[in-house]
Design a protein around this motif. Structure first.
Motif, PDB file in Angstrom:
ATOM      1  N   LEU A 103       0.671  -1.234   0.070  1.00  0.00           N
ATOM      2  CA  LEU A 103      -0.095  -0.004   0.026  1.00  0.00           C
ATOM      3  C   LEU A 103       0.980   1.287   0.058  1.00  0.00           C
ATOM      4  O   LEU A 103       0.780   2.184  -0.808  1.00  0.00           O
ATOM      5  CB  LEU A 103      -0.944   0.022   1.222  1.00  0.00           C
ATOM      6  CG  LEU A 103      -1.764   1.262   1.337  1.00  0.00           C
ATOM      7  CD1 LEU A 103      -2.678   1.632   0.314  1.00  0.00           C
ATOM      8  CD2 LEU A 103      -2.585   1.234   2.620  1.00  0.00           C
ATOM      9  N   ASP A 104       1.812   1.064   0.792  1.00  0.00           N
ATOM     10  CA  ASP A 104       2.716   2.491   0.954  1.00  0.00           C
ATOM     11  C   ASP A 104       3.493   2.662  -0.446  1.00  0.00           C
ATOM     12  O   ASP A 104       3.524   3.821  -0.963  1.00  0.00           O
ATOM     13  CB  ASP A 104       3.642   2.143   2.040  1.00  0.00           C
ATOM     14  CG  ASP A 104       4.761   3.361   2.347  1.00  0.00           C
ATOM     15  OD1 ASP A 104       4.239   4.365   2.714  1.00  0.00           O
ATOM     16  OD2 ASP A 104       5.916   3.425   1.911  1.00  0.00           O
ATOM     17  N   TYR A 105       3.963   1.792  -1.264  1.00  0.00           N
ATOM     18  CA  TYR A 105       4.504   1.592  -2.270  1.00  0.00           C
ATOM     19  C   TYR A 105       3.671   2.138  -3.470  1.00  0.00           C
ATOM     20  O   TYR A 105       3.830   2.980  -4.107  1.00  0.00           O
ATOM     21  CB  TYR A 105       5.094   0.189  -2.881  1.00  0.00           C
ATOM     22  CG  TYR A 105       5.671   0.474  -4.139  1.00  0.00           C
ATOM     23  CD1 TYR A 105       7.297   0.919  -4.408  1.00  0.00           C
ATOM     24  CD2 TYR A 105       4.996   0.135  -5.279  1.00  0.00           C
ATOM     25  CE1 TYR A 105       7.674   0.744  -5.677  1.00  0.00           C
ATOM     26  CE2 TYR A 105       5.459   0.224  -6.445  1.00  0.00           C
ATOM     27  CZ  TYR A 105       6.893   0.491  -6.749  1.00  0.00           C
ATOM     28  OH  TYR A 105       7.515   0.496  -7.895  1.00  0.00           O
ATOM     29  N   ALA A 106       2.386   1.618  -3.333  1.00  0.00           N
ATOM     30  CA  ALA A 106       1.443   2.141  -4.186  1.00  0.00           C
ATOM     31  C   ALA A 106       0.869   3.519  -4.271  1.00  0.00           C
ATOM     32  O   ALA A 106       0.713   4.313  -5.188  1.00  0.00           O
ATOM     33  CB  ALA A 106       0.139   1.357  -4.225  1.00  0.00           C
ATOM     34  N   LEU A 107       0.878   4.009  -2.932  1.00  0.00           N
ATOM     35  CA  LEU A 107       0.620   5.507  -2.797  1.00  0.00           C
ATOM     36  C   LEU A 107       1.478   6.372  -3.450  1.00  0.00           C
ATOM     37  O   LEU A 107       1.160   7.581  -3.916  1.00  0.00           O
ATOM     38  CB  LEU A 107       0.380   5.704  -1.238  1.00  0.00           C
ATOM     39  CG  LEU A 107      -1.119   4.991  -0.643  1.00  0.00           C
ATOM     40  CD1 LEU A 107      -0.860   5.040   0.998  1.00  0.00           C
ATOM     41  CD2 LEU A 107      -2.417   5.705  -1.266  1.00  0.00           C
ATOM     42  N   LYS A 108       2.744   6.035  -3.121  1.00  0.00           N
ATOM     43  CA  LYS A 108       3.894   6.705  -3.550  1.00  0.00           C
ATOM     44  C   LYS A 108       4.037   6.659  -5.212  1.00  0.00           C
ATOM     45  O   LYS A 108       4.628   7.515  -5.756  1.00  0.00           O
ATOM     46  CB  LYS A 108       5.204   6.309  -2.828  1.00  0.00           C
ATOM     47  CG  LYS A 108       5.259   6.755  -1.401  1.00  0.00           C
ATOM     48  CD  LYS A 108       6.431   6.151  -0.663  1.00  0.00           C
ATOM     49  CE  LYS A 108       6.366   6.490   0.576  1.00  0.00           C
ATOM     50  NZ  LYS A 108       7.545   5.919   1.331  1.00  0.00           N
ATOM     51  N   ASN A 109       3.610   5.770  -5.860  1.00  0.00           N
ATOM     52  CA  ASN A 109       3.796   5.396  -7.299  1.00  0.00           C
ATOM     53  C   ASN A 109       2.327   5.517  -8.047  1.00  0.00           C
ATOM     54  O   ASN A 109       2.462   5.276  -9.218  1.00  0.00           O
ATOM     55  CB  ASN A 109       4.569   4.120  -7.565  1.00  0.00           C
ATOM     56  CG  ASN A 109       5.796   4.189  -6.919  1.00  0.00           C
ATOM     57  OD1 ASN A 109       6.695   4.961  -7.548  1.00  0.00           O
ATOM     58  ND2 ASN A 109       6.298   3.885  -5.627  1.00  0.00           N
ATOM     59  N   ASP A 110       1.422   5.844  -7.481  1.00  0.00           N
ATOM     60  CA  ASP A 110       0.172   6.120  -8.055  1.00  0.00           C
ATOM     61  C   ASP A 110      -0.349   4.753  -9.038  1.00  0.00           C
ATOM     62  O   ASP A 110      -0.631   4.658 -10.209  1.00  0.00           O
ATOM     63  CB  ASP A 110       0.029   7.367  -9.188  1.00  0.00           C
ATOM     64  CG  ASP A 110      -0.070   8.301  -8.090  1.00  0.00           C
ATOM     65  OD1 ASP A 110      -0.734   8.518  -7.110  1.00  0.00           O
ATOM     66  OD2 ASP A 110       0.174   9.468  -8.669  1.00  0.00           O
TER      67      ASP A 110
END
Length: 170
Positions: free
Chosen positions: A61-68
């Protein structure tokens, strides 16, 4: 924003990492400010330790939020449940030492039907690495893991699927 979907017998968490509103009265989903498409990755996390499953999901989730990027995380606590999921995955995070069916046997059975899905082992048992690579593991991560290790795998997967067919929301 988290939207839970019932997918067969599994519950997957769907994450959209742009401005998303859910109108319950009309049951429409409005997605604002999306360029043209959102990449939707289907990721399985299978570990007999619920804490590890939740931690891997949190890192994703953290990665996805930072990378849209958008994704669905499917959570399993044993290999048998993963094998019975009847779902096509873009990536599988898999423990080795589990009850019922271990991660090596689980991967062997996955490979009998799908030679392409990347399998990433996350395990405390580093002496299994040779057996893990015999099923063409994409990566081998030792517990306890650093968030950067999961980030690197996700980045590699996104690079790998560029130019190939990806699931999108138009």
């Amino acid at each position: 924003f988290l939207l839970e979907l019932v997918l067969g017998s599994s519950i997957g968490n769907v994450y959209f990492c742009r401005n998303l509103r859910y109108n319950i009265l009309n049951t429409f989903i409005y997605i604002d400010n999306i360029l043209e498409e959102v990449v939707m990755l289907h990721i399985a996390v299978c570990d007999d330790e619920p804490k590890i499953v939740e931690e891997v999901e949190h890192v994703i989730l953290d990665y996805a939020l930072k990378n849209d990027i958008g994704f669905i995380v499917y959570k399993y606590h044993d290999g048998e449940a993963l094998l019975n999921a009847n779902q096509k995955f873009d990536l599988i995070f898999l423990d080795i030492e589990m009850e019922i069916i271990n991660g090596i046997e689980t991967a062997q059975r996955i490979r009998s039907t799908d030679m392409n899905v990347p399998i990433v082992y996350i395990t405390s048992y580093t002496d299994y690495w040779r057996r893990a690579y015999k099923v063409h593991a994409f990566e081998f991560i030792s517990k306890p893991f650093e968030y950067s290790e999961i980030y690197n795998v996700l980045q590699d997967i996104l690079i790998l699927i560029q130019g190939s067919e990806v699931r999108t929301i138009s």
